[in-house]
Design a protein around this motif. Structure first.
Motif, mmCIF file in Angstrom:
data_model
loop_
_atom_site.group_PDB
_atom_site.id
_atom_site.type_symbol
_atom_site.label_atom_id
_atom_site.label_comp_id
_atom_site.label_asym_id
_atom_site.label_seq_id
_atom_site.Cartn_x
_atom_site.Cartn_y
_atom_site.Cartn_z
ATOM 1 N N ALA A 16 0.853 -1.197 0.000
ATOM 2 C CA ALA A 16 0.000 0.000 0.000
ATOM 3 C C ALA A 16 0.883 1.238 0.000
ATOM 4 C CB ALA A 16 -0.910 0.001 1.220
ATOM 5 N N ASP A 17 0.608 2.171 -0.895
ATOM 6 C CA ASP A 17 1.443 3.369 -0.960
ATOM 7 C C ASP A 17 0.676 4.648 -0.634
ATOM 8 O OD1 ASP A 17 -0.036 3.705 -3.279
ATOM 9 O OD2 ASP A 17 1.605 3.183 -4.614
ATOM 10 N N SER A 18 -0.544 4.528 -0.137
ATOM 11 C CA SER A 18 -1.278 5.689 0.363
ATOM 12 C C SER A 18 -2.181 5.249 1.499
ATOM 13 C CB SER A 18 -2.086 6.369 -0.745
ATOM 14 O OG SER A 18 -3.053 5.490 -1.282
ATOM 15 N N VAL A 19 -2.599 6.233 2.297
ATOM 16 C CA VAL A 19 -3.336 5.950 3.526
ATOM 17 C C VAL A 19 -4.520 6.896 3.658
ATOM 18 C CG1 VAL A 19 -3.225 6.066 6.050
ATOM 19 C CG2 VAL A 19 -1.338 5.051 4.779
ATOM 20 N N ALA A 20 -5.652 6.339 4.051
ATOM 21 C CA ALA A 20 -6.798 7.133 4.482
ATOM 22 C C ALA A 20 -7.035 6.791 5.950
ATOM 23 C CB ALA A 20 -8.035 6.817 3.650
ATOM 24 N N ILE A 21 -7.052 7.802 6.790
ATOM 25 C CA ILE A 21 -7.066 7.584 8.235
ATOM 26 C C ILE A 21 -8.487 7.681 8.792
ATOM 27 C CG2 ILE A 21 -6.329 8.538 10.449
ATOM 28 C CD1 ILE A 21 -3.714 9.331 9.179
ATOM 29 N N ALA A 22 -8.806 6.742 9.673
ATOM 30 C CA ALA A 22 -10.071 6.764 10.408
ATOM 31 C C ALA A 22 -9.765 7.098 11.864
ATOM 32 C CB ALA A 22 -10.786 5.410 10.302
ATOM 33 N N THR A 23 -10.093 8.316 12.244
ATOM 34 C CA THR A 23 -9.885 8.723 13.634
ATOM 35 C C THR A 23 -10.853 9.854 13.947
ATOM 36 O OG1 THR A 23 -8.221 9.294 15.298
ATOM 37 C CG2 THR A 23 -8.064 10.430 13.176
ATOM 38 N N SER A 24 -10.752 10.416 15.137
ATOM 39 C CA SER A 24 -11.658 11.483 15.565
ATOM 40 C C SER A 24 -11.236 12.810 14.940
ATOM 41 C CB SER A 24 -11.646 11.600 17.089
ATOM 42 O OG SER A 24 -11.872 10.335 17.688
ATOM 43 N N PRO A 25 -12.196 13.715 14.685
ATOM 44 C CA PRO A 25 -11.841 15.003 14.073
ATOM 45 C C PRO A 25 -10.778 15.778 14.842
ATOM 46 C CG PRO A 25 -14.209 14.676 13.980
ATOM 47 C CD PRO A 25 -13.662 13.557 14.827
#
Length: 285
Positions: free
Chosen positions: A220-229
């Protein structure tokens, strides 16, 4: 004509740095270095930077001292001092110089740029990374963590070929955050074969440092993050400095994405402290 007001007194260091300087050799004296760090991580820039100046005299070849001068002069909005320290760092350790210079750019971008809550996920090349949050004492998940995972599920549904990474240690009742997260995702429709578990991290810094090797191992060469605002700017900064390419964040409904205010120059202490850790500047000697 009103008389000038006297300058506010600066808290004295709890020791005499000049006396220490006379008796030590490089690397920098642990007492002075540790005291400087203690002040700087609290945002007490005047005293902390003064201690670093004393350390520069005591240990002129210690690159870690110069790196800290760069980071915290920048955080204190002392641009000239930061630039001067960066030049000195370049003569001491060119590799660390380049790393620190890049980290400063990341801090600025992470603090100021608009957060993209509708990033274009590129199938298996984009990993959805869900960051942990403290569990209840019995090992169950708090509402804030479930909200993070709901965003991850929405992204995983929209991009069915993207791998999902859950990261977080801090076990409660024998259950690590990431292990609880994995089970919740499975229970909510995410195929177990897509989920990669990192269950040792005890901080956002470690989330980033321990996740990057997983990204590399799965291609994987990119990331989408799931976290709090209220956690997203710090997370983006840490992951980018650690070497990940963050393309944005995920949420349940991108059309109703949360507003994330930029961080002004005086509000970047947390990003700066984390950056020193990701880069590997020792917290104490």
């Amino acid at each position: 004509m009103a008389s000038a007001q006297p300058a506010a007194p600066v808290d004295p260091l709890p020791f005499d740095p000049l006396a220490i300087i006379e008796t030590i050799a490089e690397p920098a004296t642990p007492a002075l270095y540790n005291a400087a760090q203690d002040k700087l991580v609290k945002g007490e820039y005047d005293v902390g930077l003064a201690a670093l100046d004393a350390l520069e005299l005591a240990a002129p070849s210690d690159a870690n001292v110069a790196a800290l001068q760069v980071f915290y002069s920048n955080a204190a909005a002392e641009t000239d001092a930061a630039e001067s320290a960066l030049v000195r760092l370049g003569s001491l350790d060119p590799v660390l110089h380049d790393t620190v210079e890049r980290a400063l750019d990341v801090i600025t971008a992470s603090a100021e740029s608009e957060v993209d809550y509708a990033p274009l996920l590129d199938g298996p090349r984009t990993a959805i990374v869900a960051l942990g949050f403290g569990l209840e004492g019995d090992g169950s998940m708090r509402a804030e963590l479930i909200q993070r995972l709901e965003g991850a599920v929405a992204a995983a549904t929209a991009s069915p070929e993207s791998p999902v990474i859950v990261t977080g240690g801090n076990p409660q009742n024998g259950v690590a955050e990431a292990d609880a997260m994995r089970q919740w995702l499975i229970d909510n429709g995410v195929d177990a074969g897509r989920i990669h578990v990192e269950n040792k991290a005890n901080s956002t810094v470690q989330n980033a440092l321990y996740t990057v090797p997983i990204l590399e191992s799965i291609g994987a060469d990119s990331v989408a993050i799931a976290t709090s605002p209220n956690h997203i700017r710090r997370s983006i900064s840490n992951f980018e400095i650690a070497g990940a390419h963050v393309i944005g964040a995920v949420t349940v409904d991108p059309d109703d994405a949360p507003e994330v205010e930029p961080l002004g120059p005086g509000s970047r202490l947390g990003l700066t402290v984390d950056a020193t850790k990701v880069v590997g500047i020792p917290r104490t000697y």
